[in-house]
Design a protein around this motif. Sequence first.
Motif, PDB file in Angstrom:
ATOM      1  N   TRP A 153       1.180  -1.106  -0.003  1.00  0.00           N
ATOM      2  CA  TRP A 153      -0.070   0.318  -0.577  1.00  0.00           C
ATOM      3  C   TRP A 153       0.728   0.926   0.029  1.00  0.00           C
ATOM      4  N   PRO A 205      -1.931   1.445  -4.210  1.00  0.00           N
ATOM      5  CA  PRO A 205      -1.897   0.289  -3.786  1.00  0.00           C
ATOM      6  C   PRO A 205      -1.986  -0.842  -4.676  1.00  0.00           C
ATOM      7  N   LEU A 213      -9.335  -1.156  -1.248  1.00  0.00           N
ATOM      8  CA  LEU A 213      -8.230  -1.259  -0.372  1.00  0.00           C
ATOM      9  C   LEU A 213      -8.132  -1.313   1.081  1.00  0.00           C
ATOM     10  N   ARG A 247      -6.594  -4.543   2.958  1.00  0.00           N
ATOM     11  CA  ARG A 247      -5.945  -4.367   4.348  1.00  0.00           C
ATOM     12  C   ARG A 247      -6.355  -4.774   5.239  1.00  0.00           C
TER      13      ARG A 247
END
Length: 273
Positions: free
Chosen positions: A43, A61, A120, A124
């Motif tokens: 990222w 990312p 994202l 994550r």
Amino acid sequence: MQAFKIKEKIGLDKTFKIAPFRKHIRHTEPHKHKNYFEVIFLWKGDGIHQIDSARYPIAAPVIFILKKDQIHAWDMVSEPEGFVLIVKDEFINHSKDTELKALFHLFWRIEQLPLQHDVLHTIRTLFESLYNAYLQEQRFQNLIIEGLLKSILGTLLQEGFKQDLDNRYLDLYTLFIDQIAAHKGTNRNISFYAEKLNIPSKALNDICKNITGKTAKKMIEAFTLSEAKRYLQFSNLTISEIAFRLQFNDPSYFVKFFKKHAGVTPHHFRAFP
């Protein structure tokens, strides 16, 4: 004679590993890993990631997918942040979740997957949850790891694969990829693989077209071409030695094959990869 430099990032006694991407990594020489699948999630970071003969700008990312036997190298210009996920064949083969193996093989044609910022946070969070589950030994640890891993793969495939897939064919497709990888594309006869799967060659072609959009022949040739490029770019083997390793009876036939599929001769590719 070992043709390629090999680096291992996981112990012999382990079949699965997830760890933060090492921030101090800046540059590595081309190398390969044996018998494991690697998912790299960044990222943060800039630079170049080379996978075989392709050079990908690092635009975080991003997800990078490394299949076993692929050669890669990093050339970073800023500090990276992310996770590295390593999965050995034994982990996949011993999993009680039969869909896991098929999911891994669906990444056959994906090496780089840019991530939209709207996914994202989800990606994550899944990686962080998987990392925490990996660190905490508990009774149902393997089940939790497999569940989170499947969620990660499914989410990534949703980003990378937009077409509908026929689930009836996934098992046969998985076995086909296993067979090509085991022979490293040295056997280029479709009937050889169809016989091993106990299906007609036409059925094998239909399965491959349904899942990848490519014929079985194209997939086999792509494996052969990738292996040839690795030898040419990262080994000192002669053209003739490479031809015989890939089981071409005549080096001139190998040259014709390579030029047809790569657009240049092996000599030209080696000089200007």
